[in-house]
Scaffold this motif. Structure first.
Motif, short mmCIF file in Angstrom:
data_model
loop_
_atom_site.label_atom_id
_atom_site.label_comp_id
_atom_site.label_asym_id
_atom_site.label_seq_id
_atom_site.Cartn_x
_atom_site.Cartn_y
_atom_site.Cartn_z
N ASP A 67 0.85 -1.27 -0.19
CA ASP A 67 0.12 0.25 0.01
C ASP A 67 0.67 0.81 -0.10
O ASP A 67 0.62 2.02 -0.78
CB ASP A 67 -1.13 0.01 1.49
N TRP A 80 -6.98 7.46 -3.05
CA TRP A 80 -7.70 6.84 -2.68
C TRP A 80 -7.38 6.49 -1.55
O TRP A 80 -7.71 5.94 -0.43
CB TRP A 80 -6.73 5.30 -3.44
N TRP A 81 -6.12 7.47 -0.48
CA TRP A 81 -6.19 7.49 0.32
C TRP A 81 -6.82 8.26 1.31
O TRP A 81 -5.72 8.32 2.12
CB TRP A 81 -4.17 7.77 0.34
N ARG A 92 -2.49 -3.99 -0.44
CA ARG A 92 -3.69 -2.93 -1.35
C ARG A 92 -3.47 -3.93 -2.49
O ARG A 92 -2.72 -4.24 -3.47
CB ARG A 92 -3.01 -1.94 -1.98
N ARG A 94 -5.86 -4.81 -5.99
CA ARG A 94 -6.60 -3.43 -6.99
C ARG A 94 -8.11 -4.88 -7.83
O ARG A 94 -7.05 -5.46 -8.40
CB ARG A 94 -5.90 -2.80 -7.74
N TRP A 121 -12.51 0.94 -0.19
CA TRP A 121 -12.62 1.52 -1.99
C TRP A 121 -13.03 1.12 -2.84
O TRP A 121 -12.61 0.21 -3.31
CB TRP A 121 -11.37 2.38 -2.26
N ASP A 122 -14.01 2.22 -3.90
CA ASP A 122 -14.35 1.22 -4.86
C ASP A 122 -15.04 2.40 -6.11
O ASP A 122 -15.33 3.50 -5.14
CB ASP A 122 -16.04 0.60 -4.84
N HIS A 140 -11.10 -1.78 -4.25
CA HIS A 140 -9.89 -2.35 -3.57
C HIS A 140 -10.22 -2.55 -1.82
O HIS A 140 -10.84 -2.15 -1.07
CB HIS A 140 -9.25 -1.05 -2.86
#
Length: 276
Positions: A67, A80-81, A92, A94, A121-122, A140
């Motif tokens: 990550d 993303w972060w 991470r 994906r 996340w998406d 993610h």
């Protein structure tokens, strides 16, 4: 946690460890590497170890990496972060899937839950990466080092037949060896700069299919190498672009040719590939 999916993940990881132990010969955490590669094989339909009734979704593609390393490479380009800050101790994942699905495919959720990963996340797939993901979506997950699933896999490997060592099938410190003798190109025949890159302690792993690899140096720094696009995030490449590549590019190229890491397309090399 779903027993069905946990069993499938462990079975596939055990299969990888026994039949493709080269996938973890350049890492100090082989069980972690076996498990994340098992997820790739399961969700992309490459698995040879689980029952045919394991649900499959066409068009799923898996990428993974550290990550913090991803953040160092892409942090200025993507968001993303914002919710969860980059974590050095996490992988991470994906996971890409067709955008005609209105929700994340259930099999992805079940496999990642069984692994002990959590969703962070998406959204629409971005152009960030080494290959095209237009008209796709991605989700993610973060998965921490040292998760109890790693211990479960280690127990399976130890109890299976007693021949699989904790470092992926070989003995001795992982920093002190290269690859199985019959698969090694004699180091004296290597160009001097490549030989130094081979001798230096580094860990190499697949970051994303399409030719992107992560190189962890002995100093603790991590660099993103695009072996197809011929680039590296290290200062040497950014400032000098040395002929023949920096040491990290040379090391990745060597590891691929020796069959110690997956090829740029994400698949493990065959014995014929290694010998050629």
């Amino acid at each position: 946690m779903s027993d069905q999916y946990l069993t499938a993940v462990l079975a596939e990881a055990e299969h990888v460890a026994k039949n493709y132990d080269q996938v973890a010969q350049s890492t100090e955490s082989p069980t972690h590497e076996y498990l994340r590669y098992a997820v790739l094989r399961l969700l992309e339909g490459q698995s040879e170890a689980v029952a045919e009734r394991f649900p499959q979704v066409d068009g799923v593609t898996v990428g993974y990496g550290r990550d913090k390393s991803m953040f160092d490479s892409w942090g200025s380009d993507v968001e993303w972060w914002e919710t969860v800050s980059p974590r050095e101790e996490c992988t991470r994942f994906r996971l890409f899937y067709p955008d005609d699905r209105t929700t994340v495919p259930r099999v992805i959720i079940d496999v990642m839950t069984a692994l002990g990963a959590w969703r962070v996340w998406d959204g629409d797939a971005t152009a960030c990466g080494s290959y095209d993901h237009h008209e796709r979506r991605e989700v993610h997950y973060l998965w921490p080092d040292g998760h109890p699933v790693e211990e479960l896999l280690q127990e399976r490997l130890q109890h299976a037949d007693g021949t699989v060592a904790p470092d992926g099938g070989q003995t001795g410190d992982i920093r002190d060896r290269m690859v199985v003798a019959e698969q090694v190109t004699h180091q004296d025949a290597l160009e001097p700069r490549t030989r130094r890159a081979v001798d230096e302690p580094m860990n190499v792993s697949l970051l994303a299919k399409g030719g992107r690899y992560e190189v962890a140096s002995a100093s603790g720094n991590r660099y993103d190498v695009d072996i197809i696009g011929k680039s590296c995030t290290c200062p040497d490449w950014q400032q000098r672009t040395p002929e023949g590549g920096c040491k990290h590019m040379r090391r990745v190229d060597y590891e691929i040719k020796q069959g110690r890491v997956p090829r740029p397309d994400g698949r493990l090399p065959t014995e014929l590939d290694v010998r050629s």
